[in-house]
Design a protein around this motif. Structure first.
Motif, short mmCIF file in Angstrom:
data_model
loop_
_atom_site.label_atom_id
_atom_site.label_comp_id
_atom_site.label_asym_id
_atom_site.label_seq_id
_atom_site.Cartn_x
_atom_site.Cartn_y
_atom_site.Cartn_z
N THR A 170 41.60 23.83 8.45
CA THR A 170 41.28 24.49 9.72
C THR A 170 42.44 25.33 10.21
N ILE A 171 43.64 24.70 10.19
CA ILE A 171 44.83 25.40 10.68
C ILE A 171 45.02 26.72 9.94
N PHE A 172 44.86 26.67 8.62
CA PHE A 172 45.18 27.88 7.86
C PHE A 172 44.04 28.88 7.78
N SER A 173 42.84 28.39 7.92
CA SER A 173 41.73 29.35 7.79
C SER A 173 41.22 29.80 9.15
N ASN A 174 41.32 28.91 10.11
CA ASN A 174 40.64 29.22 11.35
C ASN A 174 41.37 28.60 12.55
N PRO A 175 42.63 29.02 12.77
CA PRO A 175 43.39 28.36 13.84
C PRO A 175 42.80 28.63 15.21
N ASN A 176 42.99 27.66 16.07
CA ASN A 176 42.47 27.75 17.42
C ASN A 176 43.30 28.65 18.31
N ASP A 177 44.61 28.53 18.09
CA ASP A 177 45.55 29.14 19.01
C ASP A 177 46.10 30.43 18.39
N SER A 178 46.23 31.48 19.21
CA SER A 178 46.70 32.75 18.65
C SER A 178 48.14 32.65 18.17
N ARG A 179 48.94 31.76 18.81
CA ARG A 179 50.33 31.63 18.37
C ARG A 179 50.40 31.05 16.96
N THR A 180 49.49 30.13 16.68
CA THR A 180 49.45 29.59 15.32
C THR A 180 49.16 30.71 14.34
N GLU A 181 48.19 31.51 14.70
CA GLU A 181 47.83 32.61 13.80
C GLU A 181 49.01 33.56 13.60
N ASP A 182 49.67 33.92 14.73
CA ASP A 182 50.83 34.81 14.63
C ASP A 182 51.88 34.24 13.69
N TYR A 183 52.08 32.95 13.81
CA TYR A 183 53.12 32.35 12.98
C TYR A 183 52.71 32.35 11.52
N ILE A 184 51.48 31.97 11.30
CA ILE A 184 51.03 31.86 9.91
C ILE A 184 50.98 33.21 9.22
N THR A 185 50.70 34.22 9.98
CA THR A 185 50.66 35.56 9.38
C THR A 185 52.02 36.23 9.41
N GLY A 186 53.04 35.48 9.84
CA GLY A 186 54.40 36.02 9.74
C GLY A 186 54.79 36.99 10.83
N ARG A 187 54.14 36.92 11.98
CA ARG A 187 54.58 37.82 13.05
C ARG A 187 55.95 37.42 13.59
N GLU B 140 46.88 6.49 7.39
CA GLU B 140 47.24 5.86 6.13
C GLU B 140 46.84 6.74 4.96
N GLN B 141 47.71 6.75 3.93
CA GLN B 141 47.40 7.48 2.70
C GLN B 141 47.01 8.93 2.92
N GLU B 142 47.67 9.51 3.89
CA GLU B 142 47.49 10.94 4.13
C GLU B 142 48.84 11.62 4.14
N VAL B 143 48.81 12.93 3.91
CA VAL B 143 50.03 13.71 4.09
C VAL B 143 49.84 14.58 5.32
N THR B 144 50.75 14.41 6.27
CA THR B 144 50.73 15.28 7.44
C THR B 144 51.89 16.25 7.31
N ALA B 145 51.62 17.54 7.45
CA ALA B 145 52.69 18.53 7.38
C ALA B 145 53.03 18.98 8.79
N ILE B 146 54.33 19.22 9.01
CA ILE B 146 54.74 19.76 10.30
C ILE B 146 55.40 21.09 10.04
N ILE B 147 54.86 22.13 10.66
CA ILE B 147 55.43 23.46 10.46
C ILE B 147 55.83 24.05 11.80
N GLY B 148 56.59 25.10 11.74
CA GLY B 148 57.03 25.75 12.97
C GLY B 148 58.35 26.45 12.74
N PRO B 149 58.70 27.41 13.60
CA PRO B 149 59.93 28.16 13.38
C PRO B 149 61.16 27.29 13.60
#
Ligand SMILES: Nc1ncnc2c1ncn2[C@@H]1O[C@H](COP(=O)(O)OP(=O)(O)OP(=O)(O)O)[C@@H](O)[C@H]1O
Ligand SMILES: Nc1ncnc2c1ncn2[C@@H]1O[C@H](COP(=O)(O)OP(=O)(O)OP(=O)(O)O)[C@@H](O)[C@H]1O
Ligand SMILES: [Mg+2]
Ligand SMILES: [Mg+2]
Ligand SMILES: O=P([O-])([O-])[O-]
Lengths: 310, 275, 327, 294, 275
Positions: free
Chosen positions: E256-273, E53-62
């Motif tokens: 967390t997702i943007f500063s310290n992602p758990n998964d390397s694929r997340t990182e690859d995506y966020i850094t534009g690989r 409730e009263q939150e914004v959830t973002a969904i990202i991905g290619p």
């Protein structure tokens, strides 16, 4: 929002009271009934044709109908029933029509889809399509009172009623059909194909002949087949301009009668029910029906295969 | 696997060459005050841009800013749209290509183009590549085979398709199709290759392959590439132009653009404030 | 109820006649009759006529005059499928009148009896079978009956039925004759076969057409044409057609309104044209009756205008009296 | 790689460009062929009918006397036909289209209906005439009256109306439907409030074209047996009637009996063409007016 | 101008509230092992995701990873595609919405949706907003006017359109259209708002306005937003889910997702690989 609770409460209340669900269920039932009319029409056509054709074949053999060559349904002493003279006339008129419609229709389609500027297209296409909207009776009049006399200046042996002139006029009538269906096929070839070809320095013509037409070929062929189907079923032009001679011949300068014109002849003025000649009407009609049906299905099959390409 | 080694070769070869050659790099394309209208839409405003030999120029900018329009003016493909008006001058190797007498077909043989969506013809792999040479009058089968093989090798796809040359190109994967389109381009031995978002429809792996290929092709061809992926621009280009609303906001060495842009709009875009 | 909705029932009669729902028609017509007994000028309803194409011009002329001048409330529909085709509808009870360019046949009478149809056959005018030529044909304008027969009868001159003008008369050109005529739908065809060539086969390759206008055009187009049909179609196209004067043994006779007569010079090629009246329809539908009377009142006046020789006035008067006896 | 001789390419180029130009000219000529035929046809009928079209011609009943003959009967018959065919096909056609596009969507049922409709659209019109003759005229005993003709004609043009309406519905962008469904609207609410209003102009365009087809059709009406001579004007569904194209047909073949009838036929053609032209122009106007709405 | 003040209000109000409320935030939507097939294409794999409730959830991905598909399962709009099969459970406020008896129209009244391309109806501005209340049976003109006004105010577009309520909505600019669509949504007082790339067709300015609006709406509604713009996700969302090939690779607090992602694929995506 001041009245915010009231709005959602109101909505909820209205929802519960409404008879929407009932209507929601009734509507599809009505729509289905309406949609069934077209199916019933087909059933009606098939039933009428089959029942009366059965009556015909109880009096005339299949063999006589499809293999003999004489058609004199009303001859008092020795009536004969053969569809071949009618078939030959239908075939000839169709071939002549396609000789006109295919080259002109296809080149028109290529011009409109590949060469014409947008504004030229906007002017030219409706003009071409006007030809499709002219009633066939007008084409019949045109064939009989104009094209035939002109042709007879060139070909003196041409009869006053003949299969050549209505064939040509029928072809003219079919041009828009071939042109617009072919054009659809051509323009549904993705632009990226054209760009791909022209980006190498191909001229427009080269790109069209080597890439666009091959890519659209099944759609184009389907348009030809539909044109053929249309020519087979066309009635008034031949009724007026090709006379009623039931001779098995391939001489296009002569008067001949197509299947459709035969139906008009026997029904015009309303032939008396119950005679063999009357039933022959249905035997001819069912042949006509299956011919056009086969052509339409073929066209559909071809163009479906073509659509899968992209 | 062979791809990877190619990539390393490329890097080893190109990096130094790029730096050494800097001074004497000739200008292949130069654009002077180009304006373009689609009917009444003014899509390009006073564009000024140069493309140098054996360099990769990247064009970036938000959707609708005129990137595709611009590179299509370079081989006059933009004229395929009805109602287009172009003013200004574009020189290709010294000749103004918007001169009436300039034969556009010849220009297009010299300037290859690769599109956003792979667009092979619905023909065999072989015929796709042989298409260009055939149009230009090459009929000799042996020669065609040779051209096809070398072009496919040049596009780093030979190993994958050498056994299926007669199959329909639509059967290839998206990435293979795109490299096939590049091969098709190479077959007419172009001087410049224009690429409009060549990887945007591809998966990450295929993207990588195409990026490597671009790096490699730079040794022989001048390349202009449109991309919406800024990291890609940063990775593969020598110079970058930033377009916005049909204008060139900034055009400079890629390093400069990404590390130290002049214009605040460039910075906003690069840091994802919009687009 | 009958008298009350006079208008509605009148409409009904108009609407239904012409279909094959005889029962309904009759009922409606009965109402109509009841309503109209007192005032004859109120007759309304519809009359349907099919049959001979030869008679069509005359009959439609009469119908037009009847509807325009005599009784605009009656709708007379005239079709022209040909004598035989029209007769087939008539014996099924589909039409009120069947025009015929020949006498009604025995088989047809049998069928009428089977269907419970009471028929009266009336001559309406006289027609002369006319042998026509291309207008430029100046050699064959006079022929004997035998010459005509040898042109049209199959096998009369040669086995393969290619007949040259020169085969008939050595002075004539050596070109093949092309024969034309109406097709088997037509009484004219039957009359020609039965009465003029005694039931023998028509020459192979004779161009038989459904529509007379087409025949006129065909003959007009072909220098070597010879064809046959009713005088009316010749008379209306005199500049497009030539005509053969026939020698029946006493010199050449050209068909004309004067020569066409059952007793006259052209008698051998003269025939009566008829209309057949469904007696039940006449009884039940006053419009049919009224129209029938009108036909015989004006037939002699309108016949010449459409290319027929009129019947003697007394004969027509007698026919009217016959009609009066129906009720 | 150095296989392509740029010199040779340049040398061949003028020839290739010339071929392209010639073809372009030829194909353009071919496109104009239609225009030429149209012009000749119009010239033919207009010269044939010159002087025959006047008020008297439009308002008189048919007659043997060409000078006094008119087409009010055929006009009235045509109007009667349209009064039935228009609403009937509109209701049936649009309902069918909605059923197929909005309710069944995909699958066997739809394929079955659509195959049936497309085959029906290809059935020659004369066969519809036979259906009308057998079922309406004879079996149901209507006779060759307005209603029988109108029902026959309705069945004939129904596939056209259905297909046009289907296209109109399909052209309504799916995001409009999504927006409505997204608000919690039911299917019928969405159709009634959003889809139909948006599709209406195209549906009307299709309707008009179907009507102009119905007005010009001859063969099926000849088959159900329209009399060659009929004077009183039809005043109800169960009256006999005739229509413009059938009038043209009879006058054309009767021209041999009386050459003036050919002029009457031509004059009637001109009237028919004017009617068609007005209908088509209306359709085009509607189409252009509402074309770029989404 | 009023926009700006609204924005500041929103910020002032929301920031503290967001932090305070953290603990007691209720779960509005919860997704359990959802799988989805388009015919034979397996588009979603075992999705597990919560919306508070009263939150914004973002969904990202290619592109093509299933973002749109996922949010359309939440209001069952995905069923508008033929041949869709869904397994697993989605609870909206405790009720399984894929239960047969669950009335889908009611769900959609409670859950609003805003689409990628602004999709106003071809009707007047007023009728667009009044559409929802009307189909739900509200006929009272006064009440409708009130609802329209408040909804347009809620979507921060009232000032721009108050004088053109009777004009066709197609005459508005893209950004105005999108806010109109949001207003249309608000008119039926939804509980949750789903947004599928609501700014991707908008210019930078309009994007900003919509972003601000989202921040503001969060006070009253729960919002799920699909975006291809990672910076946008970082700016406006509380939680972010990263989708790849139909799977949730990572779902966590946005920081967390943007500063310290758990998964390397997340990182690859966020850094534009890739992407
Ligand atoms: N054929 C055309 N007719 C009219 N306007 C066009 C046409 N093609 C493009 N435009 C307009 O020109 C402008 C530039 O378009 P262009 O396709 O060059 O953008 P782009 O930068 O390539 O965008 P994207 O990243 O979406 O590919 C846009 O505003 C577009 O709407
Ligand atoms: N109607 C459909 N029929 C079949 N497959 C579909 C359909 N819609 C989407 N798909 C497939 O499902 C997968 C997910 O699609 P979806 O539209 O959800 O992706 P997305 O993440 O929203 O992409 P984008 O960023 O491009 O909008 C894709 O592989 C797509 O091809
Ligand atoms: Mg682009
Ligand atoms: Mg999406
Ligand atoms: O039309 P006919 O008079 O020859 O039957």
């Amino acid at each position: 929002m001041a009245q915010s609770t009231s709005v959602s409460a109101l909505i909820k209340e209205k929802r519960q009271k409404s008879k929407r669900q009932k209507l929601e269920n009734l509507v599809p039932a009505f729509l289905f009934a309406a949609a069934s009319v077209s199916v019933l029409t087909t059933v009606g056509i098939l039933l009428t044709l089959i029942v009366e054709t059965a009556m015909f074949f109880s009096e005339v053999s299949f063999r006589e109908f499809f293999t003999s060559t004489e058609m004199q349904p009303l001859n008092r002493n020795n009536p004969t029933f053969s569809i071949l003279p009618l078939l030959s006339a239908t075939l000839l008129s169709t071939v002549i029509a396609m000789f006109v419609a295919i080259p002109i229709g296809l080149t028109t389609a290529v011009y409109l889809s590949e060469y014409a500027t947008e504004s030229a297209r906007r002017v030219l296409k409706p003009i071409v399509e006007v030809l499709a909207g002219i009633p066939t009776i007008v084409y019949g009049f045109f064939a009989f009172t104009f094209v035939t006399p002109v042709l007879r200046e060139i070909i003196p042996i041409l009869d006053r009623t003949n299969i050549l002139s209505p064939g040509i006029v029928m072809g003219i009538m079919i041009i828009p059909m071939v042109a617009s269906l072919s054009e659809d096929a051509l323009s549904s070839v993705p632009n990226s194909m054209r760009e791909g070809a022209m980006a190498f320095g191909a001229t427009k013509f080269e790109a069209t002949v080597r890439v666009v037409i091959p890519a659209a070929i099944s759609g184009i062929i389907a348009s030809f087949v539909l044109g053929i189907s249309r020519a087979i079923g066309e009635t008034m032009i031949v009724t007026i301009a090709s006379g009623s001679n039931k001779n098995l011949t391939f001489d296009i300068t002569q008067s001949m009668q197509t299947m459709t014109a035969y139906i008009v002849e026997v029904t015009s003025g309303d032939a008396g029910a119950g005679t063999t000649a009357y039933y022959s009407l249905y035997a001819v009609a069912i042949t006509l029906f299956f011919f056009t049906l086969a052509m339409n299905m073929l066209a559909k099959y071809i163009s479906k295969r073509f659509r899968e390409a992209y | 696997m062979s791809q990877v080694s190619v990539k390393q070769n490329a890097k080893v070869e190109l990096q130094p060459q790029g730096e050494k050659a800097e001074a004497k790099k000739e200008i292949v394309y130069s654009t002077e005050k180009v304006n373009l209208w689609y009917g009444k839409t003014h899509a390009l405003h006073d564009i000024e841009l140069d493309q140098r030999e054996q360099e990769v120029t990247a064009i970036i900018g938000p959707s609708g800013c005129g990137k595709s329009t611009y590179i299509k003016t370079l081989n006059r493909m933009v004229e395929m749209n009805p109602d287009v008006k172009v003013t200004g001058k574009i020189y290709y190797r010294g000749q103004n290509i918007y001169d009436r007498r300039f034969p556009v077909e010849e220009l297009r043989t010299r300037v290859g183009m690769v599109f956003q969506k792979p667009n092979p013809f619905p023909k065999s792999v072989f015929d796709n590549v042989a298409y260009g040479p055939k149009i230009h009058g090459i009929r000799d089968k042996k020669l065609l085979e040779q051209i096809v093989e070398e072009s496919l090798k040049g596009a780093a796809i030979w190993d994958e398709v050498k056994d299926r040359l007669q199959e329909n190109a639509f059967g290839l994967s998206g990435g293979q199709q795109q490299r096939l389109c590049i091969a098709r381009c190479l077959a007419v031995e172009p001087d410049v290759i224009l690429m409009d978002e060549p990887t945007s429809a591809l998966d990450p792996k295929s993207t990588l392959k195409v990026e490597e290929l671009v790096q490699e092709l730079k040794a022989k061809y001048s390349i202009m590439i449109v991309t919406h992926n800024m990291q890609q621009a940063a990775r593969i280009s020598d110079r970058t132009a930033f377009f916005l609303n049909g204008e060139v906001v900034e055009f400079d060495k890629t390093d400069t653009i990404f590390s130290n842009p002049n214009d605040s709009r460039t910075e906003d875009y690069i840091t994802g404030r919009f687009g | 109820a009958c008298g009350g909705n006079e208008e509605a029932s009148g409409d009904n009669a108009a609407n239904n006649a012409g279909g094959n729902n005889a029962e309904e028609t009759n009922e409606a017509a009965n109402n109509n009759e009841a309503a109209n007994n007192s005032a004859d000028e109120d007759i309304s309803g519809s009359v349907s006529i099919d049959g001979s194409g030869t008679v069509y011009p005359l009959m439609s002329r009469i119908a037009e005059q009847y509807m325009v001048e005599e009784n605009p409330n009656v709708s007379v529909e005239v079709s022209r499928a040909g004598t035989s085709a029209g007769m087939q509808r008539y014996v099924e009870g589909e039409t009120d009148f069947a025009n015929a360019s020949r006498n009604v046949r025995d088989e047809e009478i049998e069928e009428m009896e089977a269907n419970g149809i009471e028929n009266m056959e009336f001559p309406v005018a006289l027609d002369g079978m006319t042998i026509v030529l291309h207008p430029d044909n100046d050699w064959a304008t006079e022929m004997t009956v035998e010459e005509v027969e040898s042109i049209f009868i199959s096998g009369a001159v040669s086995d393969d039925d290619t007949v040259m003008w020169s085969d008939i008369n050595s002075d004539w050109p050596e070109e093949e004759i092309n024969t034309y005529g109406p097709n088997e739908n037509h009484g004219t065809y039957e009359f020609f076969i039965d009465e003029l060539i005694d039931g023998q086969d028509l020459k192979d390759g004779t161009n038989l057409q459904q529509e007379y206008p087409t025949l006129v055009e065909l003959v007009n187009d072909d220098e070597n044409a010879i064809g046959f049909f009713g005088f009316g179609y010749y008379e209306n196209n005199q500049d497009a057609l030539g005509v053969v004067s026939i020698d029946f043994g006493e010199g050449n006779i050209t068909p004309s309104l004067d020569t066409i007569d059952l007793e006259g010079d052209y008698a051998e090629y003269t025939r009566q044209v008829f209309t057949n009246l469904n007696v039940d329809a006449a009884r039940e539908n006053p419009a049919v009756m009224d129209y029938a009377r009108y036909v015989f009142e004006v037939a002699d006046e309108l016949a010449p205008e459409t290319g027929f020789a009129p019947l003697p006035e007394e004969q027509l008067q007698e026919q009217i009296e016959e009609l009066e006896e129906i009720n | 790689m150095n296989y392509i001789d740029q010199e040779a390419v340049s040398r061949q180029l003028p020839k290739r460009i010339a071929i392209n130009k010639i073809i372009r000219g030829l194909f353009f000529g071919s496109t104009l062929f239609g225009l030429v035929v149209l012009a000749v046809l119009l010239y033919d009928v207009i010269t044939d009918s010159w002087g025959w079209i006047n008020w008297n011609f439009l308002t008189s009943v048919t007659s043997f006397d060409a000078a006094n003959a008119g087409i009010i009967g055929a006009i009235t018959g045509t109007l009667w036909l349209m009064i039935i065919v228009g609403p009937l096909t509109m209701i049936l056609g649009v309902a069918t289209a909605i059923y197929l596009e909005e309710y069944v969507k995909e699958g066997r049922v739809r394929t079955f209906f659509e195959t049936n409709i497309s085959n029906l659209a290809g059935v020659p019109s004369i066969v519809f005439g036979l259906l009308g003759l057998t079922v309406f005229v004879r079996m149901l005993g209507m006779g060759s009256v307005v209603l029988a003709g109108a029902l026959t004609m309705s069945l004939l043009v129904l596939p056209i109306v259905i297909v046009a309406s289907q296209e109109a519905l399909r052209a309504v962008p799916s995001y409009l439907r999504e927006a409505s469904f997204g608000m919690g609207a039911t299917r019928w609410q969405t159709i009634k409030n959003v889809v139909l209003p948006a599709a209406l102009p195209s549906i009307l365009t299709g309707m008009i074209l179907a009507m102009s087809r119905a007005i010009g059709e001859t063969a099926p009406l000849i088959a159900i047996g329209i009399p060659a001579l009929l004077i009183p004007l039809p005043s109800g569904l169960f009256d006999s009637f005739t229509v413009l194209p059938v009038q043209i047909y009879y006058w054309t073949i009767d021209a041999a009996l009386n050459a003036e009838l050919a002029s009457l036929a031509a004059a009637t053609i001109v009237v028919l063409l004017v009617v068609m032209f007005i209908l088509n122009a209306t359709a085009i106007l509607i189409r252009n007016k509402f074309q770029k709405r989404f």
